[in-house]
Design a protein around this motif. Structure first.
Motif, PDB file in Angstrom:
ATOM      1  N   ARG A 187       0.838  -1.205   0.000  1.00 11.08           N
ATOM      2  CA  ARG A 187       0.000   0.000   0.000  1.00 11.08           C
ATOM      3  C   ARG A 187       0.880   1.265   0.000  1.00 11.08           C
ATOM      4  O   ARG A 187       0.581   2.249  -0.693  1.00 11.08           O
TER       5      ARG A 187
ATOM      6  N   ALA B  69       2.382   1.695  -3.456  1.00 10.54           N
ATOM      7  CA  ALA B  69       1.384   2.234  -4.379  1.00 10.54           C
ATOM      8  C   ALA B  69       1.195   3.735  -4.170  1.00 10.54           C
ATOM      9  O   ALA B  69       1.005   4.497  -5.127  1.00 10.54           O
TER      10      ALA B  69
ATOM     11  N   ALA C 206      -5.531  -7.118  -3.228  1.00 12.12           N
ATOM     12  CA  ALA C 206      -6.629  -6.152  -3.113  1.00 12.12           C
ATOM     13  C   ALA C 206      -6.154  -4.700  -3.088  1.00 12.12           C
ATOM     14  O   ALA C 206      -6.968  -3.777  -3.176  1.00 12.12           O
ATOM     15  N   VAL C 207      -4.842  -4.480  -2.989  1.00 12.34           N
ATOM     16  CA  VAL C 207      -4.326  -3.110  -2.943  1.00 12.34           C
ATOM     17  C   VAL C 207      -4.496  -2.453  -4.314  1.00 12.34           C
ATOM     18  O   VAL C 207      -4.143  -3.028  -5.352  1.00 12.34           O
ATOM     19  N   ASP C 208      -5.021  -1.248  -4.319  1.00 12.62           N
ATOM     20  CA  ASP C 208      -5.207  -0.492  -5.571  1.00 12.62           C
ATOM     21  C   ASP C 208      -3.867   0.059  -6.046  1.00 12.62           C
ATOM     22  O   ASP C 208      -3.214   0.825  -5.320  1.00 12.62           O
ATOM     23  N   LEU C 209      -3.472  -0.316  -7.238  1.00 11.21           N
ATOM     24  CA  LEU C 209      -2.216   0.154  -7.812  1.00 11.21           C
ATOM     25  C   LEU C 209      -2.478   1.268  -8.815  1.00 11.21           C
ATOM     26  O   LEU C 209      -3.580   1.396  -9.350  1.00 11.21           O
ATOM     27  N   GLN C 210      -1.440   2.068  -9.054  1.00 13.25           N
ATOM     28  CA  GLN C 210      -1.558   3.159 -10.022  1.00 13.25           C
ATOM     29  C   GLN C 210      -0.881   2.762 -11.338  1.00 13.25           C
ATOM     30  O   GLN C 210      -0.268   1.690 -11.445  1.00 13.25           O
TER      31      GLN C 210
END
Length: 342
Positions: free
Chosen positions: A190, A193, A216-220
């Motif tokens: 996290r 990211a 589940a971590v939102d990546l850019q």
């Protein structure tokens, strides 16, 4: 006469495998010199650690806990000496075995565990500056000159300090012991990211729950994460990476010996001193304390972002760490133990 040495160490899903791995490093050196080694621990509770021991042809006996049980087991095994690496044993066990006049060596971290032995090995940075009260007649080997490193680390140590590597997208490797007992992986991803910087990360997740949390971590844009389970190829992954993020435990010295650019996370209280001392040398970067990362990744992202973007700073850190750990610690410790036995 065959020299047979017992290694009594901690291991478990919550305790992790750090004690096993540094004990294995010393065991490899003892075996190289012709000694027989037997581990006394519940390595079956962490199958990967169990495989690491047995794949080296080393026998394993189940852990025992009382002084009487240890004395009986060591007598049955016909040991020439005992190596301790445990926080979990009652201090009375160490004292009773030493009183039996069986030669003993304890791998310690400052005052944790209360070990009593003929030789005390504290391989932590700056420990040579400490002046703890020693058991009567004991010898203390302290500092990075006594770091215990396994064959796989020593075989991959570069012959020269690292130089600048300019991969267009930096490669990151993250691992937190054989069990990641404190769940650091998702929080570090996290933070990565949150840097907003492109990277390709390989992250070890020992369990489906951790793997799912990382996924589940939102990546850019430009950020990629691959999750794998525990591997025996850690050292190869380290030397192939531009930045390695790990817990500030025994693996720190492996990273420095390998010339890695090391970002450290303090995941538990007994790592605080080592974490602070290592970061203060300028040979590694402090990513933060895990409890803080769990609350907010912003501060960690502010540390990691510049590292991801600056190859020259990564090379500087790697070269500084390379100079601190020469990889000969286990030779010096084995010399002392064989001298004691003789």
């Amino acid at each position: 006469m065959t020299v047979r040495i017992g290694v009594r160490c901690d291991v478990g899903p919550k305790r992790g495998i750090g004690h096993v791995m540094r004990s294995l490093a010393l065991a490899e050196e003892l075996v190289r010199r012709g000694a027989e080694v037997v581990f006394v621990c519940d390595s079956h509770t962490v199958p990967w650690a169990d495989e690491q021991i047995r794949s080296r042809g080393i026998a394993v006996e189940p852990a025992v806990w009382t002084a009487e049980e240890h004395l009986a087991l060591f007598g049955r095994l016909g040991l020439s000496a005992v190596v301790w690496d445990s926080y979990d044993l009652d201090p009375a066990v160490f004292a009773a075995v030493r009183a039996s006049r069986l030669p003993t060596l304890a791998i310690v971290d400052g005052g944790y565990g209360g070990a009593v032995a003929d030789i005390l090995v504290d391989q932590n940075l700056g420990s040579e500056q400490d002046t703890p009260e020693l058991p009567a007649g004991a010898v203390r080997l302290a500092g990075l000159d006594y770091v215990l490193l396994r064959n796989e680390i020593l075989e991959l140590r570069p012959t020269q300090p690292p130089t600048i590597r300019t991969n267009p997208v930096p490669k990151v490797f993250a691992f937190f012991g054989g069990t990641d007992a404190f769940g650091a992986g998702p929080h570090v991803v996290r933070a990565l990211a949150a840097t907003g910087t492109a990277f390709e990360a390989l992250v070890i997740a020992p369990g489906d729950e951790l793997a799912a949390a990382i996924a589940a971590v939102d990546l850019q844009e430009g950020q990629h994460v691959e999750v794998i389970g525990p591997t025996s190829q850690l050292a190869k992954a380290v030397v192939a990476s531009d930045l390695v993020i790990s817990a500030s435990g025994t693996s720190t010295w492996e990273l420095l010996c390998l010339g890695a650019t090391a970002g450290l996370v303090c995941v538990v209280d007994n790592q605080v001193m080592g974490y602070e001392r290592t970061v203060a040398t300028g040979a590694a970067v402090g990513v933060g304390v895990l409890s803080d990362l769990k609350q907010d990744p912003t501060a960690a992202a502010a540390v990691l972002g510049p590292l991801l973007r600056d190859p020259a700073e990564r090379a500087r850190l790697a070269a500084a760490g390379y100079q601190l750990v020469d990889g000969q610690g286990r030779v010096r410790v084995a010399d002392a133990l064989f001298h004691l036995i003789s």
